[in-house]
Write an enzyme that holds these catalytic residues in place. Structure first.
Site, PDB file in Angstrom:
ATOM      1  N   CYS A 281       0.634  -1.065  -0.435  1.00 25.54           N
ATOM      2  CA  CYS A 281      -0.628   0.009  -0.329  1.00 25.54           C
ATOM      3  C   CYS A 281       1.305   1.008  -0.057  1.00 25.54           C
ATOM      4  O   CYS A 281       0.538   1.922  -0.199  1.00 25.54           O
ATOM      5  CB  CYS A 281      -0.998   0.332   0.779  1.00 25.54           C
ATOM      6  SG  CYS A 281       0.229   0.068   2.896  1.00 25.54           S
ATOM      7  N   GLU A 384      -5.815   1.518  -8.994  1.00 26.28           N
ATOM      8  CA  GLU A 384      -4.465   0.848  -7.890  1.00 26.28           C
ATOM      9  C   GLU A 384      -4.617  -0.605  -8.565  1.00 26.28           C
ATOM     10  O   GLU A 384      -5.243  -1.436  -8.545  1.00 26.28           O
ATOM     11  CB  GLU A 384      -5.498   0.978  -6.454  1.00 26.28           C
ATOM     12  CG  GLU A 384      -4.516  -0.212  -6.008  1.00 26.28           C
ATOM     13  CD  GLU A 384      -4.420  -0.680  -4.615  1.00 26.28           C
ATOM     14  OE1 GLU A 384      -5.410  -1.173  -3.964  1.00 26.28           O
ATOM     15  OE2 GLU A 384      -3.794   0.070  -3.372  1.00 26.28           O
TER      16      GLU A 384
HETATM   17  P1  NAD Z   1      -9.196  -6.780   0.346  1.00 29.84           P
HETATM   18  O1  NAD Z   1     -10.465  -5.035   0.476  1.00 29.84           O
HETATM   19  O2  NAD Z   1      -9.560  -7.862  -0.987  1.00 29.84           O
HETATM   20  O3  NAD Z   1      -9.606  -7.881   1.219  1.00 29.84           O
HETATM   21  C1  NAD Z   1      -9.564  -7.196   2.658  1.00 29.84           C
HETATM   22  C2  NAD Z   1     -10.438  -8.191   3.744  1.00 29.84           C
HETATM   23  O4  NAD Z   1     -11.555  -7.676   3.326  1.00 29.84           O
HETATM   24  C3  NAD Z   1      -9.928  -9.079   3.497  1.00 29.84           C
HETATM   25  O5  NAD Z   1      -9.717  -9.616   5.264  1.00 29.84           O
HETATM   26  C4  NAD Z   1     -10.611  -9.798   2.441  1.00 29.84           C
HETATM   27  O6  NAD Z   1     -11.599 -11.159   3.381  1.00 29.84           O
HETATM   28  C5  NAD Z   1     -11.889  -9.105   3.220  1.00 29.84           C
HETATM   29  N1  NAD Z   1     -13.440  -9.054   2.418  1.00 29.84           N
HETATM   30  C6  NAD Z   1     -12.705  -8.512   1.252  1.00 29.84           C
HETATM   31  N2  NAD Z   1     -14.334  -8.824   0.634  1.00 29.84           N
HETATM   32  C7  NAD Z   1     -15.172  -7.872   1.196  1.00 29.84           C
HETATM   33  C8  NAD Z   1     -16.569  -8.048   1.298  1.00 29.84           C
HETATM   34  N3  NAD Z   1     -17.308  -7.763  -0.419  1.00 29.84           N
HETATM   35  N4  NAD Z   1     -17.115  -7.912   2.259  1.00 29.84           N
HETATM   36  C9  NAD Z   1     -16.089  -8.127   3.515  1.00 29.84           C
HETATM   37  N5  NAD Z   1     -14.593  -8.641   3.472  1.00 29.84           N
HETATM   38  C10 NAD Z   1     -14.193  -8.712   2.426  1.00 29.84           C
HETATM   39  O7  NAD Z   1      -7.850  -6.408   0.402  1.00 29.84           O
HETATM   40  P2  NAD Z   1      -6.628  -7.347   0.145  1.00 29.84           P
HETATM   41  O8  NAD Z   1      -6.490  -7.407  -1.761  1.00 29.84           O
HETATM   42  O9  NAD Z   1      -6.912  -8.061   0.331  1.00 29.84           O
HETATM   43  O10 NAD Z   1      -5.884  -5.928  -0.177  1.00 29.84           O
HETATM   44  C11 NAD Z   1      -4.852  -5.686  -0.860  1.00 29.84           C
HETATM   45  C12 NAD Z   1      -5.389  -3.649  -0.144  1.00 29.84           C
HETATM   46  O11 NAD Z   1      -5.016  -3.315   0.896  1.00 29.84           O
HETATM   47  C13 NAD Z   1      -4.578  -2.604  -1.398  1.00 29.84           C
HETATM   48  O12 NAD Z   1      -6.245  -1.579  -2.156  1.00 29.84           O
HETATM   49  C14 NAD Z   1      -4.366  -1.964  -0.718  1.00 29.84           C
HETATM   50  O13 NAD Z   1      -3.285  -0.699  -0.995  1.00 29.84           O
HETATM   51  C15 NAD Z   1      -4.823  -1.821   0.550  1.00 29.84           C
HETATM   52  N6  NAD Z   1      -3.898  -2.220   1.941  1.00 29.84           N
HETATM   53  C16 NAD Z   1      -3.692  -0.869   2.535  1.00 29.84           C
HETATM   54  C17 NAD Z   1      -2.856  -0.897   3.891  1.00 29.84           C
HETATM   55  C18 NAD Z   1      -2.674   0.788   5.068  1.00 29.84           C
HETATM   56  O14 NAD Z   1      -2.742   0.825   5.588  1.00 29.84           O
HETATM   57  N7  NAD Z   1      -4.308   2.230   3.475  1.00 29.84           N
HETATM   58  C19 NAD Z   1      -1.859  -1.645   3.763  1.00 29.84           C
HETATM   59  C20 NAD Z   1      -2.321  -2.406   3.593  1.00 29.84           C
HETATM   60  C21 NAD Z   1      -2.892  -2.573   2.295  1.00 29.84           C
END
Ligand code: NAD
Length: 499
Positions: A281, A384
């Site tokens: 991120c 992104e």
């Molecule tokens: P994601 O949003 O797909 O998933 C994150 C979490 O949400 C997981 O535990 C997943 O099971 C859950 N989830 C997924 N879809 C869902 C839904 N429809 N309803 C409820 N819960 C749901 O993210 P990812 O692909 O695992 O991670 C990458 C993303 O995270 C990127 O966008 C990255 O920029 C972001 N990120 C942000 C930070 C920060 O501190 N700002 C840090 C790390 C990653």
């Protein structure tokens, strides 16, 4: 096939919902395990047990809770190799990078050893005649954390360590794509002395997340992941009366001023853009050189560096700069976005589309890409990409570059490369982004500062780790106490004020 269940009441427990998800080895493309996806009933039962265990944990003095963290730090060091191996096998990042993932989480656990200090309240002696006033930080009860795939050690540790040391029980819902390391962390915490039931690791997907958001016992939810899910969780969690903090996606820009050391800037861009296959991120995904000459010289320096990147499996050790992306879907999405860049007229200077690795043809490897002459209306700028794709937007002046960063919907991290202290200072003061680097490409704050973006990168009013974590995971209670020599005057009917 390995089966990964849940960690409930200090034990590995098989899932009962009948639903599972595949866990890949991204380097080989094989499904190496199946992880259980919890139902609402499983989540609710685990929360009830956590709530029953929490008061006894909260009653232990903070110093003893801190000692559990101290022992935990030792165990994380002891098992560093095993944690990094498990992490790389499911995520795909290189072993040195996986160790960094554990290390950056471990540093927050170290910070939590200072809990007796951070939990100290405030005291006013003689706030009025015979009156003392004091504020205490008390645990909020049961908190939950929902974490992303890209830092399967660091982010669960950022969430669970402060929550636990404050005296709360914690429900962790890790990413279903790489669930093994969070389970190992739970085992280590038990070995460090954490009582059973205080940390429950519930694997799952949207069903278990919704169950967390609707569970009346859980009083706070921390989330890290993509922005659309962050917005959803923030809205539903707040509507249900919970304290919620959600950290979302990013599009991090690096401004390169004409006076910058361009070799240094190019090295920084390659590391920050392609490390962990761009799945960070805080990755730099947009280079913004100021002036045509700066841009031409920068591209000239970037191309050989990017073409020389070594892409391979984590088993190749230090010989690899970055590994595969996490799933076949992630690979497909990155390549689809690259195609939109070409179709919309950006100049693909380094084309990684044909990349294939002998012996690992089924792995989710993506070659490195460099785009020049990207414009803000293009999909590769708007979205992104979360892959090894660096885009370049040329700016005519410093003000134009600054405006580009300011107008972007995200505000996680940004950096400026320059030798001019005045420009650097102006940038740090004016930019509307949460974490700023001056000649530092990935300005992730250390554990004792706080981590958080602005704009669509963060929802809620407190950051992660540092002093904010102790605020998020505690409630303040303020006691006004009078031990008078005698209340002889009878009742008072006007609000007391200091004269
Ligand atoms: P994601 O949003 O797909 O998933 C994150 C979490 O949400 C997981 O535990 C997943 O099971 C859950 N989830 C997924 N879809 C869902 C839904 N429809 N309803 C409820 N819960 C749901 O993210 P990812 O692909 O695992 O991670 C990458 C993303 O995270 C990127 O966008 C990255 O920029 C972001 N990120 C942000 C930070 C920060 O501190 N700002 C840090 C790390 C990653």
């Amino acid at each position: 096939m390995d089966q990964i269940g849940h960690w409930i009441n200090g034990k590995h427990v098989a899932g009962t919902s009948g639903r599972t998800a595949d866990v890949w080895n991204p380097a080989t493309g094989e499904v190496q395990a199946q992880v259980a996806l919890a139902s609402k009933a499983e989540l609710d039962a685990a929360v009830a047990d956590a709530a029953a265990a929490q008061p006894a944990w909260a009653a232990i003095n903070p110093q003893r809770r801190a000692r559990v963290m101290m022992a935990f730090v030792g165990l994380l060091h002891r098992d560093m190799e095993a944690l990094a191996e498990a992490l790389s096998r499911e995520h795909g990042k290189t072993i040195p990078d996986a160790k960094g993932d554990v290390q950056r989480g471990l540093e927050v656990v170290e910070f939590c050893i200072g809990a007796p200090h951070h939990l100290k309240g405030e005291f006013t002696d003689s706030a009025g005649p015979g009156i003392d006033m004091y504020s205490m930080r008390q645990p909020i009860g049961v908190a939950a954390g929902i974490t992303p795939f890209n830092f399967p050690a660091m982010i669960p540790l950022w969430k669970m360590a402060p929550a636990l040391v404050c005296g709360n029980a914690f429900i962790l819902k890790p990413s279903e794509r790489d669930p093994s390391v969070p389970m190992m962390l739970a085992e280590l915490l038990q070995e460090a002395g954490l009582p059973d039931g205080i940390l429950q690791v519930i694997n799952g997907d949207k069903d278990s997340v919704d169950a967390i958001l609707d569970n009346e016992t859980i009083s706070a939810v921390g989330f890290v992941g993509s922005t659309p899910i962050a917005e959803y969780i923030y809205a539903r969690g707040c509507a249900n009366g919970k304290r919620v903090q959600c950290f979302g996606g990013a599009k991090n820009h690096m401004i390169i001023m004409p006076d910058a050391d361009l070799d240094q800037a190019a090295d920084a861009l390659v590391g920050a853009g392609f490390g962990a296959a761009g799945e960070r991120c805080m990755a730099i995904s947009v280079a913004v050189p100021v002036g045509e000459e700066t841009a031409d010289r920068l591209i000239e320096k970037l191309v050989p560096r990017i073409e020389a990147l070594k892409v391979g499996p984590y088993t190749s050790g230090k010989d690899v700069d970055y590994g595969p992306v996490v799933t076949p879907m992630a690979k497909e999405n990155i390549l689809r976005l690259v195609q939109t860049g070409v179709d919309q007229g950006a100049e693909l200077v380094v084309d990684g589309r044909g990349f294939s690795l002998q012996g690992y043809e089924d792995g989710f490897f993506v070659g490195p890409h460099l785009f020049d002459r990207v414009t803000p209306d293009m999909d590769i700028y708007q979205q992104e990409i979360f892959g090894p794709v660096l885009t370049t937007v040329r700016a005519g002046s410093y003000e134009e570059a600054l405006k580009l960063v300011m107008d972007n919907q995200y505000g996680n991290g940004t950096a400026i490369y320059t030798r001019d202290g005045d420009a650097a200072r102006d940038f740090a003061a004016r930019v509307n982004v949460g974490m700023v680097g001056v000649n530092v490409p990935i300005p992730v704050p250390l554990a004792y500062h706080t981590f958080g973006g602005w704009k669509k990168s963060s929802f809620g009013d407190l950051n992660q780790h540092g002093p904010d974590a102790f605020r998020f995971y505690t409630k303040t209670k303020t006691v006004t106490s009078r031990w008078p020599s005698g209340i002889k005057e009878g009742g008072e009917f006007t609000i007391p004020v200091m004269e």
